[in-house]
Design an enzyme around this catalytic site. Structure first.
Site, PDB file in Angstrom:
ATOM      1  N   GLY A  63      -5.794   1.733   8.849  1.00  0.00           N
ATOM      2  CA  GLY A  63      -4.723   0.988   9.513  1.00  0.00           C
ATOM      3  C   GLY A  63      -4.692   1.165  11.018  1.00  0.00           C
ATOM      4  N   THR A  91       0.823  -1.218   0.000  1.00  0.00           N
ATOM      5  CA  THR A  91       0.000   0.000   0.000  1.00  0.00           C
ATOM      6  C   THR A  91       0.854   1.264   0.000  1.00  0.00           C
ATOM      7  OG1 THR A  91      -1.827   1.085   1.173  1.00  0.00           O
ATOM      8  CG2 THR A  91      -0.081   0.195   2.531  1.00  0.00           C
ATOM      9  N   THR A 121      -7.623  -4.661   5.042  1.00  0.00           N
ATOM     10  CA  THR A 121      -7.580  -3.387   4.324  1.00  0.00           C
ATOM     11  C   THR A 121      -8.475  -2.410   5.072  1.00  0.00           C
ATOM     12  OG1 THR A 121      -7.999  -2.284   2.205  1.00  0.00           O
ATOM     13  CG2 THR A 121      -9.467  -4.086   2.765  1.00  0.00           C
ATOM     14  N   VAL A 129       2.924   5.313   9.352  1.00  0.00           N
ATOM     15  CA  VAL A 129       2.964   3.928   8.867  1.00  0.00           C
ATOM     16  C   VAL A 129       1.670   3.263   9.313  1.00  0.00           C
ATOM     17  CG1 VAL A 129       4.124   1.695   9.180  1.00  0.00           C
ATOM     18  CG2 VAL A 129       5.482   3.765   8.843  1.00  0.00           C
ATOM     19  N   GLY A 130       1.075   2.480   8.439  1.00  0.00           N
ATOM     20  CA  GLY A 130      -0.199   1.832   8.771  1.00  0.00           C
ATOM     21  C   GLY A 130      -0.019   0.389   9.218  1.00  0.00           C
ATOM     22  N   ASP A 131      -1.070  -0.373   9.039  1.00  0.00           N
ATOM     23  CA  ASP A 131      -1.086  -1.772   9.475  1.00  0.00           C
ATOM     24  C   ASP A 131      -0.420  -2.723   8.472  1.00  0.00           C
ATOM     25  OD1 ASP A 131      -3.196  -1.026   7.682  1.00  0.00           O
ATOM     26  OD2 ASP A 131      -4.082  -2.997   7.990  1.00  0.00           O
TER      27      ASP A 131
END
Ligand code: SD4
Length: 328
Positions: free
Chosen positions: A243, A207, A240, A218-220
């Site tokens: 995050g 992503t 999805t 920063v996401g998951d």
């Protein structure tokens, strides 16, 4: 009054047609699997509409003798290279400073995993994540260090901001309204799960994260147990959506643990979505999260908070796009 009543009736009829048409395609696919589970393997499952072309490449990789890790890597490279996909790789929307920063993770049947986050200038972060898994003793490399490692592995340094993405960012700059939420326009991380004929499984997630996010966010997706988790003895899951919500509850780890305790992939996805909703005060949240899961037998599940989460399923019966059932 007459036209108002007509409008309500039409809306109800529309909802029923939608529910029957969309939900039943998903139910039919699950029923077909239950009748003949053996025929469901191999299987490739991935998030959103762009999952269809990605699944095709993953499926062909498996058919030509590639491993499940080869399949998920090759599959998610498709949207990574596609400039029209605005939330993955090349063409992804930038952060609020106009820089495209990417997150990706990969996990294989042997329990090994690799990830990169806050990576710039590399079109295929998933392939760098695989190199982290295979060429280093580490799981996650970030930012400058991840870029340095990628360059040492001969990945070319590229400009990832396309004209269209730049225009979208410039338009956003006019208001600079900071609302890093997942809505209908900006959710399309690709998460992919593949199971081969032997029941071995792998997953990948890649992503550009939230559009116009804070620099360094920063996401998951690159966090093992949040955006992606695989336990080859049990099952695998990918996420999805927003995050932060997935990071707070480690949704994919929860999904696999629920399956370990006997839940089906479908039940496990529903439980993890319920956990997110409870965590956020038990009211319909104003963000989306979608989860996909598979188990060793090729059973699969899909569930989201809000309606509209599409996913692509590929088996020997062919490829179909489904809409996941949702809590709201
Ligand atoms: C993130 N989970 O960075 C990603 C975004 C996403 O569909 O999944 N979009 O929070």
């Amino acid at each position: 009054m007459h036209s108002r009543r007509k409008f309500i009736l039409q809306s109800l009829l529309g909802a029923w047609v939608w529910a029957f048409g969309v939900q039943s395609s998903w139910l039919r696919a699950q029923r077909r699997h239950r009748k003949n589970p053996k025929k469901s393997l191999p299987l490739v499952l991935s998030t959103w509409n762009h999952g269809l072309p990605a699944n095709e490449v993953a499926w062909n990789t498996l058919q030509h003798g590639g491993s499940v890790v080869d399949a998920v890597e090759a599959g998610v490279r498709v949207p990574e290279a596609d400039p029209k996909v605005r939330s993955v790789g090349y063409g992804g929307l930038p952060d609020r400073e106009g820089r495209v920063t990417l997150d990706a993770s990969i996990m294989g049947p042997d329990g090994r995993c690799g990830a990169v986050c806050f990576l710039e200038h590399i079109k295929h972060p998933i392939s760098v994540a695989r190199k982290v898994m295979e060429q280093t003793p580490h799981v996650l490399l970030a930012g400058e260090g991840a870029l340095q490692f990628a360059l040492s592995q001969q990945f070319p340094k590229e400009t990832l901001l396309t004209q269209q993405a730049r225009k979208a960012w410039e338009k956003w700059l006019q208001s600079s309204h900071y609302q890093p939420q997942i809505n209908v326009e900006n959710h399309d991380t690709i998460g992919m799960l593949a199971v081969d004929r032997q029941g071995d499984m792998a997953g990948a997630c890649t992503t550009s994260g939230l559009a116009f996010k804070m620099r360094g966010r920063v996401g998951d997706s690159p966090i093992i147990g949040a955006g992606l988790y695989v336990d080859n003895r049990i099952g695998a899951a990918v996420a999805t959506g927003l995050g932060e919500a997935v990071l707070r509850t480690l949704s994919t780890y929860q999904v696999v643990e629920e399956m370990r305790r006997g839940a089906t992939p479908q039940q496990a996805c529903e439980m993890a979505i319920q956990r997110i909703i409870e965590w956020h005060g038990n009211v319909p949240p104003d963000f989306q999260v979608g989860l996909l899961a598979v188990d060793k037998g090729g059973s699969w599940g899909a569930f989201s908070i809000h309606s509209g989460f599409t996913f692509a399923l590929t088996t020997s019966h062919g490829s179909q796009l489904h809409t996941a059932p949702s809590r709201f």
